[in-house]
Structure formats: C-alpha cells, structure tokens
Design an enzyme around this catalytic site. Structure first.
Site, PDB file in Angstrom:
ATOM      1  CG  ASP A 119      40.670  26.437  -3.287  1.00  0.00           C
ATOM      2  OD1 ASP A 119      40.728  27.610  -3.333  1.00  0.00           O
ATOM      3  OD2 ASP A 119      41.506  25.498  -3.487  1.00  0.00           O
ATOM      4  CG  ASP A 140      24.022  28.199  -1.912  1.00  0.00           C
ATOM      5  OD1 ASP A 140      23.144  28.397  -0.994  1.00  0.00           O
ATOM      6  OD2 ASP A 140      24.026  26.727  -2.270  1.00  0.00           O
ATOM      7  CE1 TYR A 164      23.421  28.965  -6.682  1.00  0.00           C
ATOM      8  CE2 TYR A 164      21.001  28.962  -6.308  1.00  0.00           C
ATOM      9  CZ  TYR A 164      22.439  28.750  -5.657  1.00  0.00           C
ATOM     10  OH  TYR A 164      22.893  28.028  -4.791  1.00  0.00           O
ATOM     11  CE  LYS A 190      39.696  26.339  -7.612  1.00  0.00           C
ATOM     12  NZ  LYS A 190      40.642  25.860  -6.566  1.00  0.00           N
ATOM     13  CG  ASP A 212      24.406  26.982   4.019  1.00  0.00           C
ATOM     14  OD1 ASP A 212      23.476  27.906   3.967  1.00  0.00           O
ATOM     15  OD2 ASP A 212      23.936  25.678   3.938  1.00  0.00           O
TER      16      ASP A 212
END
Ligand code: IPM
Ligand code: MN
Length: 325
Positions: A204, A228, A120, A171, A232
């Site tokens: 993941d 982010d 970001y 990750k 969701d």
C-alpha cells in the site's frame, strides 16, 4: 542463428500490434521463422477449444512465443485467462514476469513479478454454492522453491544494473504466513549478493511511492497478485499502458519464454488504428535480448525511445520505428 518464434496474435488489437512488432524485428535484420497459432477468445467462441494439448506440445519446441492480447467479449471471465494465459505460464514454467518501466529523467525501474504461484495458483473453491450459506475460499500458494528462484533472479538482475538496488514489496504485516516466507527467503538470499542494497515496503505504501517518488526504484521483486496490480500502476506513471512491455521468462531455459505487452485486447478500439504498438514492439525487444540478439534489441529500444513516437496510427508508428532501426 535463426530463431523459430510462435505467434499468438490473439484477440482484439492483439494481431494488429503483433504485426507491427514483427515488422520491426524484420527491419532490424534478425533471422527468424514464425509459426502462427490461432488461440484466444475468438477461437474459443468458434470451436470451444482453449489450448489443445497438442498445441501446447508444439509450443514447447519453439525458441520463443510472441503474444498480442487475449480476451473477447462474450467469453466468461476466467476461461481464457486461466485456460490459456495462466496455463501457458504454469506449463512452460515461466516463473518470472519481467516488466520494465522507463520515463527518461523521471523513472527507470523493473518489476520482477513471481508468475507461477500466489493467488494465481487457483487454490480454493466453493461450499454450498448458490445457497445462503455459501462459502468461497481463494488461497495463495507460496513455495520456498518458487519464491527463492524468483528472488534470486531479482538479485541477479539488480547486481547487473548500475544502481544495484532491490526492493521487496509485500504485505508482511497482514499476510503473516506468505509474507514471512517471502521476507525470510529474501533475507537468506541477500548475503549471496553483497553488492546489492535492499529495501522492503508494504504494497500500500509502495502505491504512494510509485506516484510520488518513482525515481527511488531500481529493481522490485513481488508476488504474483501484487505484481499484477503494481505493474498496471507502473504503466500509468510511465506514459500509459501502451508503452508497457513484459516478458514471461523461463530463466532455466527448459522451454520457450513468452513475450507480451501488458495491455489487453481493447475490443473497443479494434480496427481503428488507435492501438499503440510500442508495448508489443518493446516486448519483441525483450524477446530479442533473451534470444541473445543484444545489439538488435538495443537498436529497437533506442528507436522506440528517442524521441518517443507518439503520433500516428498503429501502422504508422510501426513504420516509424522500423525506419529508425
Ligand atoms: C496481466 C494480465 C493477466 C494477469 C490476466 C489477463 C490473467 O492482467 O498479464 O497482467 O492477471 O496476469
Ligand atoms: Mn495485469
């Protein structure tokens, strides 16, 4: 104590859900004044302004900001996101994005999303734009200071909760630079919190666990972009994004913090009364708690939860919650 709260209704369903949140805050008896700010995509389309410096300076003197949603059809991608939302997060140093998820008997966890760095930060650019040899780069900025203050906040939060468990999600197997910094910082802070159990998961794999066994989580800490996306998903597994609240916190309290539902402006349902105001109401509860109004915050949360108000229009749900508090 009276609080001065900036209100950014914004676009689409934003003003509708914020109105219900304010109805509930009023009903719970907290003493506050509001200052309204006309910001968002519709203002941009009307005037060309996104966030004038003078308005930003005014916001700095407030106790908190409550935001509905911003984003309107016709505004190019990124103008409002980067120019308003992200600028507020960066300029007000809202370095923790706190997003709690709860579905009684099924899941109860909080995501601590780093909110000022990572993908970001906007590092990158074009080379030879528009040609066959075009290059676009998009970097991820991770500072030791930025990661550490976020990780430390997450440990403190985990220590304050009954289960005292913290999961780092990243990750590290592919993002070997940023992931390494996150993992080393996490490992360096952990000994300061001997009572907190820790775990690490790749993002993941975490997506599978979110769906299959979300009860395993207590507090999660992760970077801006993973946070982010995961939040969701968090909304989707805990009853829908209409219940997902969030707080953009400046834990150092060098300025106001900003509270907003996770959902967007949903222009397709504006004015229909179908917007669920609970996410905005729960965001207002997070605001009350951050302002030290713990009893009021607890009453609002309880009124939203027992049992969850699911029937009715935007205003009817707001009325029902206001009546319960
Ligand atoms: C959120 C939103 C924002 C984000 C967008 C609107 C810039 O999706 O708050 O999660 O990506 O952070
Ligand atoms: Mn998002």
């Amino acid at each position: 104590m009276s609080h001065t709260i900036g209100i950014i209704g914004g676009d689409g369903i934003g003003p509708e859900v914020v109105a219900e949140a304010l109805k509930v805050v009023r009903a719970v008896g907290v003493d506050f004044d509001t200052v309204e700010y006309d910001l968002g995509g519709s203002r941009y389309l009307r005037t060309g302004d996104v966030l004038p410096d003078g308005v930003l300076d005014e916001l700095r003197s407030l106790d908190a900001v409550l935001l509905g949603a911003v984003g309107a059809p016709g505004v190019p991608a990124g103008v409002i996101e980067r120019g308003l939302l992200l600028r507020l997060r960066f300029e007000l140093d809202l370095y923790v994005n706190l997003r709690p998820f709860c579905l009684p008997g099924k899941l109860d966890f909080v995501v601590v999303r780093e909110n000022t760095e990572g993908a970001y930060a906007g590092e990158g650019g074009f080379l030879r734009k528009g040609t066959d040899h075009e290059v676009a780069t998009q970097g991820s900025v991770n500072t030791r200071m930025g990661v550490e203050r976020c990780v430390r906040y997450a440990f403190e939060l985990a220590r304050s909760r009954p289960r005292r468990h913290l999961t780092l999600i990243h990750k590290t197997n592919v993002l070997t630079f940023a992931g390494d910094l996150w993992q080393r910082t996490f490992d360096a802070v952990a000994p300061e919190f001997p009572g907190v159990d820790t775990a690490y998961q790749h993002v993941d794999a975490a997506c599978i666990y979110f769906v299959e066994s979300p009860e395993r989580y207590d507090v999660i800490v992760t970077d801006n972009l993973f946070g982010d996306i995961l939040t969701d998903l968090g909304g989707a597994i805990s009853g829908g994004i209409g219940y997902a609240a969030s707080a953009n916190l400046n834990p150092a309290r060098t300025g106001p913090s900003l509270f907003e539902p996770v959902h967007g402006s949903a222009p397709d349902i504006v004015g229909t009364g179908r917007a669920n105001p609970v996410a905005a109401i729960l965001s207002a509860a997070m605001m009350l708690e951050f302002l030290g109004e713990n009893a009021a915050a607890a009453r609002v949360r309880k009124a939203c939860a027992e049992p969850r108000v699911v029937q009715g229009s935007t205003a009817e749900i707001g009325d029902a919650v206001a009546a319960r508090v």
